[in-house]
Design a protein around this motif. Structure first.
Motif, short mmCIF file in Angstrom:
data_model
loop_
_atom_site.label_atom_id
_atom_site.label_comp_id
_atom_site.label_asym_id
_atom_site.label_seq_id
_atom_site.Cartn_x
_atom_site.Cartn_y
_atom_site.Cartn_z
N GLU A 1 -8.06 -8.37 4.55
CA GLU A 1 -7.64 -7.44 3.59
C GLU A 1 -8.49 -7.73 2.11
OE1 GLU A 1 -3.56 -8.00 3.17
OE2 GLU A 1 -3.78 -9.81 1.90
N TYR B 1 -10.57 -10.80 1.55
CA TYR B 1 -10.18 -11.71 2.90
C TYR B 1 -10.82 -11.05 3.79
CZ TYR B 1 -6.51 -13.50 -0.52
OH TYR B 1 -5.82 -13.73 -1.39
N ASP C 1 0.35 0.56 -1.30
CA ASP C 1 1.06 -0.01 -2.46
C ASP C 1 2.32 -0.45 -1.93
OD1 ASP C 1 2.55 -0.11 -4.65
OD2 ASP C 1 1.70 1.52 -5.47
N SER D 1 -6.77 -2.30 3.61
CA SER D 1 -6.42 -2.62 4.93
C SER D 1 -6.97 -2.03 6.07
CB SER D 1 -5.01 -2.93 5.39
OG SER D 1 -4.36 -3.73 4.36
N ALA E 1 -7.07 -7.46 -1.91
CA ALA E 1 -6.19 -7.11 -2.58
C ALA E 1 -6.49 -7.16 -4.08
CB ALA E 1 -5.05 -8.72 -2.29
N HIS F 1 -9.24 -10.12 -4.57
CA HIS F 1 -9.43 -11.11 -3.76
C HIS F 1 -9.85 -10.64 -2.31
CE1 HIS F 1 -6.82 -13.28 -6.68
NE2 HIS F 1 -7.65 -14.18 -6.17
N SER G 1 -5.08 -6.93 -7.92
CA SER G 1 -3.88 -7.31 -8.55
C SER G 1 -4.01 -7.20 -10.27
CB SER G 1 -3.62 -9.14 -8.50
OG SER G 1 -3.25 -9.08 -7.06
N TRP H 1 4.64 -7.30 9.59
CA TRP H 1 3.27 -7.66 9.08
C TRP H 1 2.87 -8.87 9.87
CZ3 TRP H 1 0.67 -5.17 5.89
CH2 TRP H 1 1.04 -4.01 5.15
N TYR I 1 -3.44 -3.00 -2.00
CA TYR I 1 -4.56 -3.44 -0.87
C TYR I 1 -5.20 -2.43 -0.01
CZ TYR I 1 -1.20 -7.27 -1.14
OH TYR I 1 -0.22 -8.45 -1.38
N THR J 1 0.23 -5.68 -7.06
CA THR J 1 -1.04 -5.76 -6.26
C THR J 1 -0.90 -4.61 -5.09
OG1 THR J 1 -0.53 -8.12 -6.12
CG2 THR J 1 -1.84 -7.44 -4.49
#
Length: 121
Positions: free
Chosen positions: A76, A73, A111, A8, A78, A71, A80, A22, A6, A4
């Protein structure tokens, strides 16, 4: 298992690099303009909206024959890809594509497998 990656908000990267954890950044939201730009870019890059549940959008794309799920959100995005024998064949190109999608001084690429942050700042 999956690999995965990201996208952000830049503030998340800055807080983590400054020694935060986090939990300190779990509520840092993507700016709405940056989020909308990313959604448009996802479609432009061939990602198809699979469904939306509870405010989370899920996109899919076959990347060199391997399925990649995205995904989206509020905090963030993501990406995958499943671990399998051809993951290394796509990983470099997938990372490059994600960095192109995150091309903004307000966004950072992360990463976690490599513990590597890259930003446009």
């Amino acid at each position: 298992m999956s690999y995965t990656l990201y996208i952000s908000p830049i503030e998340a990267m800055q807080a983590i690099k400054a020694g935060g954890d986090w939990e300190d950044v779990e509520n840092v939201l993507l700016e709405s303009a940056a989020r909308e730009r990313l959604l448009m870019r996802l479609e432009k890059y061939g990602y198809q909206l699979a469904h939306e549940r509870h405010g989370v959008r899920e996109y899919e794309k076959a990347f060199k024959g391997q399925p990649v799920r995205v995904h989206v959100y509020d905090t963030e995005i993501a990406f995958s890809a499943s671990y399998w024998e051809r993951l290394n064949d796509i990983l470099f190109d997938l990372r490059m594509e994600i960095m192109e999608l995150a091309d903004s001084p307000r966004l950072a690429f992360y990463d976690p497998q490599q513990d590597e942050w890259i930003s446009g700042e």
